[in-house]
Write a protein that holds these residues in place. Sequence first.
Motif, PDB file in Angstrom:
ATOM      1  N   ARG A  64       0.840  -1.188   0.000  1.00  8.55           N
ATOM      2  CA  ARG A  64       0.000   0.000   0.000  1.00  8.55           C
ATOM      3  C   ARG A  64       0.877   1.241   0.000  1.00  8.55           C
ATOM      4  O   ARG A  64       1.885   1.293   0.695  1.00  8.55           O
ATOM      5  CB  ARG A  64      -0.905   0.013   1.233  1.00  8.55           C
ATOM      6  N   PRO A  65       0.498   2.249  -0.740  1.00  5.93           N
ATOM      7  CA  PRO A  65       1.292   3.473  -0.723  1.00  5.93           C
ATOM      8  C   PRO A  65       1.147   4.161   0.629  1.00  5.93           C
ATOM      9  O   PRO A  65       0.100   4.080   1.267  1.00  5.93           O
ATOM     10  CB  PRO A  65       0.667   4.312  -1.838  1.00  5.93           C
ATOM     11  N   PRO A  66       2.187   4.839   1.073  1.00  7.66           N
ATOM     12  CA  PRO A  66       2.099   5.495   2.383  1.00  7.66           C
ATOM     13  C   PRO A  66       1.119   6.663   2.359  1.00  7.66           C
ATOM     14  O   PRO A  66       1.002   7.376   1.364  1.00  7.66           O
ATOM     15  CB  PRO A  66       3.522   5.973   2.634  1.00  7.66           C
ATOM     16  N   SER A  79       1.161   3.325   5.972  1.00  8.95           N
ATOM     17  CA  SER A  79       0.087   3.263   4.975  1.00  8.95           C
ATOM     18  C   SER A  79      -1.278   3.539   5.576  1.00  8.95           C
ATOM     19  O   SER A  79      -2.251   3.720   4.856  1.00  8.95           O
ATOM     20  CB  SER A  79       0.067   1.887   4.309  1.00  8.95           C
ATOM     21  N   GLY A  80      -1.377   3.545   6.889  1.00  5.56           N
ATOM     22  CA  GLY A  80      -2.671   3.722   7.528  1.00  5.56           C
ATOM     23  C   GLY A  80      -3.372   2.404   7.790  1.00  5.56           C
ATOM     24  O   GLY A  80      -4.474   2.367   8.317  1.00  5.56           O
ATOM     25  N   ARG A  81      -2.713   1.305   7.428  1.00  8.87           N
ATOM     26  CA  ARG A  81      -3.275  -0.029   7.644  1.00  8.87           C
ATOM     27  C   ARG A  81      -2.407  -0.767   8.645  1.00  8.87           C
ATOM     28  O   ARG A  81      -1.210  -0.543   8.725  1.00  8.87           O
ATOM     29  CB  ARG A  81      -3.328  -0.797   6.329  1.00  8.87           C
ATOM     30  N   GLY A  82      -3.019  -1.658   9.390  1.00  7.42           N
ATOM     31  CA  GLY A  82      -2.259  -2.430  10.367  1.00  7.42           C
ATOM     32  C   GLY A  82      -1.993  -1.618  11.630  1.00  7.42           C
ATOM     33  O   GLY A  82      -2.602  -0.570  11.860  1.00  7.42           O
ATOM     34  N   ARG A  83      -1.087  -2.117  12.434  1.00 13.23           N
ATOM     35  CA  ARG A  83      -0.764  -1.450  13.694  1.00 13.23           C
ATOM     36  C   ARG A  83      -0.117  -0.101  13.455  1.00 13.23           C
ATOM     37  O   ARG A  83       0.671   0.064  12.534  1.00 13.23           O
ATOM     38  CB  ARG A  83       0.179  -2.325  14.515  1.00 13.23           C
ATOM     39  N   GLN A  84      -0.475   0.832  14.317  1.00 12.86           N
ATOM     40  CA  GLN A  84       0.134   2.154  14.212  1.00 12.86           C
ATOM     41  C   GLN A  84       1.586   2.085  14.663  1.00 12.86           C
ATOM     42  O   GLN A  84       1.885   1.474  15.683  1.00 12.86           O
ATOM     43  CB  GLN A  84      -0.599   3.152  15.100  1.00 12.86           C
ATOM     44  N   PRO A  85       2.480   2.746  13.932  1.00 11.05           N
ATOM     45  CA  PRO A  85       3.867   2.790  14.388  1.00 11.05           C
ATOM     46  C   PRO A  85       3.966   3.626  15.669  1.00 11.05           C
ATOM     47  O   PRO A  85       3.111   4.470  15.948  1.00 11.05           O
ATOM     48  CB  PRO A  85       4.619   3.458  13.237  1.00 11.05           C
ATOM     49  N   ASP A  99      -4.107  13.907  10.527  1.00  6.08           N
ATOM     50  CA  ASP A  99      -4.028  14.899   9.448  1.00  6.08           C
ATOM     51  C   ASP A  99      -2.700  15.656   9.462  1.00  6.08           C
ATOM     52  O   ASP A  99      -2.242  16.126   8.431  1.00  6.08           O
ATOM     53  CB  ASP A  99      -5.195  15.886   9.553  1.00  6.08           C
ATOM     54  N   ASP A 100      -2.089  15.760  10.635  1.00  4.57           N
ATOM     55  CA  ASP A 100      -0.799  16.459  10.735  1.00  4.57           C
ATOM     56  C   ASP A 100       0.305  15.707  10.009  1.00  4.57           C
ATOM     57  O   ASP A 100       1.331  16.295   9.682  1.00  4.57           O
ATOM     58  CB  ASP A 100      -0.402  16.648  12.205  1.00  4.57           C
ATOM     59  N   PHE A 101       0.120  14.421   9.766  1.00  8.81           N
ATOM     60  CA  PHE A 101       1.154  13.587   9.142  1.00  8.81           C
ATOM     61  C   PHE A 101       0.783  13.140   7.732  1.00  8.81           C
ATOM     62  O   PHE A 101       1.534  12.420   7.097  1.00  8.81           O
ATOM     63  CB  PHE A 101       1.422  12.357  10.009  1.00  8.81           C
ATOM     64  N   ALA A 102      -0.379  13.566   7.256  1.00  8.87           N
ATOM     65  CA  ALA A 102      -0.852  13.145   5.937  1.00  8.87           C
ATOM     66  C   ALA A 102       0.107  13.612   4.844  1.00  8.87           C
ATOM     67  O   ALA A 102       0.658  14.702   4.907  1.00  8.87           O
ATOM     68  CB  ALA A 102      -2.237  13.687   5.672  1.00  8.87           C
ATOM     69  N   ILE A 103       0.298  12.745   3.863  1.00 10.64           N
ATOM     70  CA  ILE A 103       1.180  13.084   2.739  1.00 10.64           C
ATOM     71  C   ILE A 103       0.369  13.826   1.689  1.00 10.64           C
ATOM     72  O   ILE A 103      -0.707  13.474   1.339  1.00 10.64           O
ATOM     73  CB  ILE A 103       1.805  11.800   2.145  1.00 10.64           C
TER      74      ILE A 103
END
Length: 103
Positions: A64-66, A79-85, A99-103
């Motif tokens: 998935r694209p980040p 990517s917004g999927r799976g566990r949050q880093p 939203d502060d980290f959205a590409i």
Amino acid sequence: MTKAELGNLSIEELKKLQKDAAEAIATFENRKRADAIAELKAVAQKHGYKLEDLVGGKGTKVARPPKYRHPNNPAMTWSGRGRQPNWIKDALGTGKSLDDFAI
């Protein structure tokens, strides 16, 4: 080979026999698996499908694209999927939003 015959073998001969038996078992299992896959492919083809279409073949995972990027280290993405880093969890804990980290 009888137990009496095995008892007459040296440790090296027994280890070689054990290795040869393990290889024979693995070869047998691989052959049986290949036969089963071939049979399943034939049944799928008979019905107009590829086996991979029905069961999802190997390598069907799509990267998935980040969607989110670390503000200080652009190599760290999610990517917004799976566990949050952890860096996302830490930032959310300080009151920031995704939203502060959205590409």
